[in-house]
Scaffold this motif. Structure first.
Motif, mmCIF file in Angstrom:
data_model
loop_
_atom_site.group_PDB
_atom_site.id
_atom_site.type_symbol
_atom_site.label_atom_id
_atom_site.label_comp_id
_atom_site.label_asym_id
_atom_site.label_seq_id
_atom_site.Cartn_x
_atom_site.Cartn_y
_atom_site.Cartn_z
ATOM 1 N N ALA A 12 70.151 9.860 60.482
ATOM 2 C CA ALA A 12 69.836 9.345 61.849
ATOM 3 C C ALA A 12 70.446 10.392 62.584
ATOM 4 N N PRO A 13 69.443 11.115 63.481
ATOM 5 C CA PRO A 13 69.668 11.822 64.425
ATOM 6 C C PRO A 13 70.750 11.464 65.355
ATOM 7 N N TYR A 14 71.515 12.542 65.516
ATOM 8 C CA TYR A 14 72.747 12.194 66.717
ATOM 9 C C TYR A 14 73.632 11.277 66.059
ATOM 10 N N GLY A 15 73.895 10.896 65.030
ATOM 11 C CA GLY A 15 74.752 10.071 64.378
ATOM 12 C C GLY A 15 76.027 10.920 64.017
ATOM 13 N N PRO A 16 77.085 10.380 63.392
ATOM 14 C CA PRO A 16 78.448 11.141 63.263
ATOM 15 C C PRO A 16 78.239 12.381 62.534
ATOM 16 N N GLU A 17 77.424 12.206 61.442
ATOM 17 C CA GLU A 17 77.159 13.591 60.438
ATOM 18 C C GLU A 17 76.464 14.560 61.318
ATOM 19 N N HIS A 18 75.429 14.269 61.901
ATOM 20 C CA HIS A 18 74.496 15.102 62.851
ATOM 21 C C HIS A 18 75.489 15.574 63.992
ATOM 22 N N LEU A 19 76.252 15.106 64.475
ATOM 23 C CA LEU A 19 77.096 15.490 65.673
ATOM 24 C C LEU A 19 78.224 16.659 65.031
ATOM 25 N N ALA A 20 78.728 16.273 63.917
ATOM 26 C CA ALA A 20 79.768 16.928 63.011
ATOM 27 C C ALA A 20 79.047 18.301 62.752
ATOM 28 N N ILE A 21 78.061 18.280 62.501
ATOM 29 C CA ILE A 21 77.204 19.331 61.926
ATOM 30 C C ILE A 21 76.730 20.333 63.050
ATOM 31 N N LEU A 22 76.482 19.700 64.310
ATOM 32 C CA LEU A 22 76.124 20.570 65.424
ATOM 33 C C LEU A 22 77.301 21.407 65.881
ATOM 34 N N MET A 23 78.547 20.594 65.904
ATOM 35 C CA MET A 23 79.878 21.245 66.379
ATOM 36 C C MET A 23 80.253 22.252 65.219
ATOM 37 N N PHE A 24 80.039 22.013 64.069
ATOM 38 C CA PHE A 24 80.297 23.058 63.067
ATOM 39 C C PHE A 24 79.339 24.511 63.128
ATOM 40 N N THR A 25 78.307 24.170 63.536
ATOM 41 C CA THR A 25 77.192 25.328 63.518
ATOM 42 C C THR A 25 77.592 26.079 64.912
ATOM 43 N N VAL A 26 78.090 25.579 66.005
ATOM 44 C CA VAL A 26 78.402 26.282 67.111
ATOM 45 C C VAL A 26 79.675 27.124 66.615
ATOM 46 N N LEU A 27 80.734 26.602 66.024
ATOM 47 C CA LEU A 27 81.731 27.080 65.574
ATOM 48 C C LEU A 27 81.522 28.291 64.637
ATOM 49 N N ILE A 28 80.479 28.132 63.592
ATOM 50 C CA ILE A 28 80.293 29.567 62.642
ATOM 51 C C ILE A 28 79.402 30.516 63.410
ATOM 52 N N ALA A 29 78.620 30.231 64.312
ATOM 53 C CA ALA A 29 77.912 31.166 65.080
ATOM 54 C C ALA A 29 78.878 31.957 65.936
ATOM 55 N N GLY A 30 79.904 31.320 66.571
ATOM 56 C CA GLY A 30 80.792 32.092 67.552
ATOM 57 C C GLY A 30 81.767 32.954 66.723
ATOM 58 N N VAL A 31 82.228 32.514 65.462
ATOM 59 C CA VAL A 31 83.105 33.318 64.542
ATOM 60 C C VAL A 31 82.409 34.502 64.022
ATOM 61 N N LEU A 32 81.040 34.244 63.552
ATOM 62 C CA LEU A 32 80.244 35.411 63.209
ATOM 63 C C LEU A 32 80.125 36.570 63.960
ATOM 64 N N ALA A 33 79.628 36.158 65.282
ATOM 65 C CA ALA A 33 79.444 36.993 66.406
ATOM 66 C C ALA A 33 80.665 37.739 66.593
ATOM 67 N N LEU A 34 81.905 37.269 66.770
ATOM 68 C CA LEU A 34 83.089 38.078 66.787
ATOM 69 C C LEU A 34 83.499 38.927 65.671
ATOM 70 N N LEU A 35 83.291 38.337 64.542
ATOM 71 C CA LEU A 35 83.522 39.003 63.478
ATOM 72 C C LEU A 35 82.449 40.344 63.278
ATOM 73 N N GLY A 36 81.155 40.032 63.516
ATOM 74 C CA GLY A 36 80.029 41.255 63.595
ATOM 75 C C GLY A 36 80.707 42.420 64.482
ATOM 76 N N ARG A 37 81.261 41.998 65.585
ATOM 77 C CA ARG A 37 81.728 42.989 66.347
ATOM 78 C C ARG A 37 83.182 43.838 65.842
ATOM 79 N N ARG A 38 83.647 43.299 65.117
ATOM 80 C CA ARG A 38 85.009 43.798 64.301
ATOM 81 C C ARG A 38 84.338 44.809 63.283
ATOM 82 N N ILE A 39 83.315 44.377 62.607
ATOM 83 C CA ILE A 39 83.094 45.101 61.271
ATOM 84 C C ILE A 39 81.937 46.285 61.611
#
Length: 263
Positions: A12-39
């Motif tokens: 189901a779009p925008y159910g609990p699983e979908h919303l959790a995945i969206l938040m996880f995606t934003v988190l991973i994107a931010g972490v990788l952007a910061l990590l990329g700058r460091r390395i």
């Protein structure tokens, strides 16, 4: 003609699983952007990109083979003619080789065409919901965060040449998908009829009108995704060679320079 198996469920779009995945995606994107700058410019950069690229390539090939096994075969889903299917291979190539054309397509396709599958997922379950859920999201999330790592982490920049290459490739792939749809009766690329579930395409009118507006919208949005980088590149970069490779000026007291290119 072979028939497709009926799905046993759907996320189901925008159910609990979908919303959790969206938040996880934003988190991973931010972490990788910061990590990329460091390395950036270090040996760790090469190791990270190659590792991600090979993982993506192996997972992509394994998933295609899995879908073509007799017990999992579904003529509407198993053939690799969706844009996301091509993008997975292109993303792996970009990560492993740093080829300019692949990074360009990774940037434009990954942040727009692939984004539709993240925001309005069309995820049906046919045999193993847990596995199908995990693979769907792994492959789409990697394709989304890879261009963020390249651009905001490692300093690669889009160019108008890359814009043209990506748009031409989009048109060519549409032709390939339409041929596949005509032969199989499938709807790869959502080019032959509207998606079954709600999607961004609903805002662009009925089929086939939405294909025209999608082409126009892609051209405009991709231009807006290119223009700011090109507007300021003369102030931020020292040299641009004839192949479109941009070399970044040293920042933050670092003495090294690194070739940043996106054809």
């Amino acid at each position: 003609m072979a028939t497709a198996a009926e799905p046993i469920g759907r996320m189901a779009p925008y159910g609990p699983e979908h919303l959790a995945i969206l938040m996880f995606t934003v988190l991973i994107a931010g972490v990788l952007a910061l990590l990329g700058r460091r390395i950036r410019g270090t040996a760790a950069e090469d190791r990270l990109l190659r590792a991600l690229g090979w993982i993506m390539l192996i997972a992509t090939v394994a998933w295609v083979i899995w879908g073509m096994l007799p017990g999992h075969w579904n003529i509407y889903q198993s053939l690799p003619f969706h844009y996301s299917d091509a993008l997975r291979v292109i993303t792996a190539i970009a990560l492993i080789t740093r080829a300019g054309w692949a990074i360009a397509m990774c940037y434009y396709w990954g942040l727009t065409l692939n984004l539709q599958s993240i925001i309005t997922p069309d995820l049906n379950y046919f045999d193993y919901p847990v596995l199908e859920f995990a693979m769907y999201w792994f492959l789409h999330i990697v394709a989304f965060v890879a261009p963020i790592l390249f651009t905001w982490g490692l300093g690669y920049r889009p160019t108008w040449r890359g814009y043209g290459v990506a748009y031409l490739a989009t048109v060519i792939w549409a032709g390939i998908a339409l041929i596949a749809n005509a032969i199989t009766g499938a709807n790869y690329g959502y080019l032959s009829r509207e998606p079954e579930g709600a999607s961004i395409l609903d805002l662009l009118g009925p089929w086939p009108v939405y294909i025209f507006w999608e082409a126009v919208l892609i051209a405009v949005v991709w231009a807006l995704m290119t223009w700011p980088w090109q507007l300021n590149h003369g102030q931020r970069y020292s040299t641009v060679d004839r192949l479109g490779t941009i070399r970044r000026k040293p920042t933050g007291g670092r003495s090294r320079t690194s070739a940043q290119h996106m054809i």
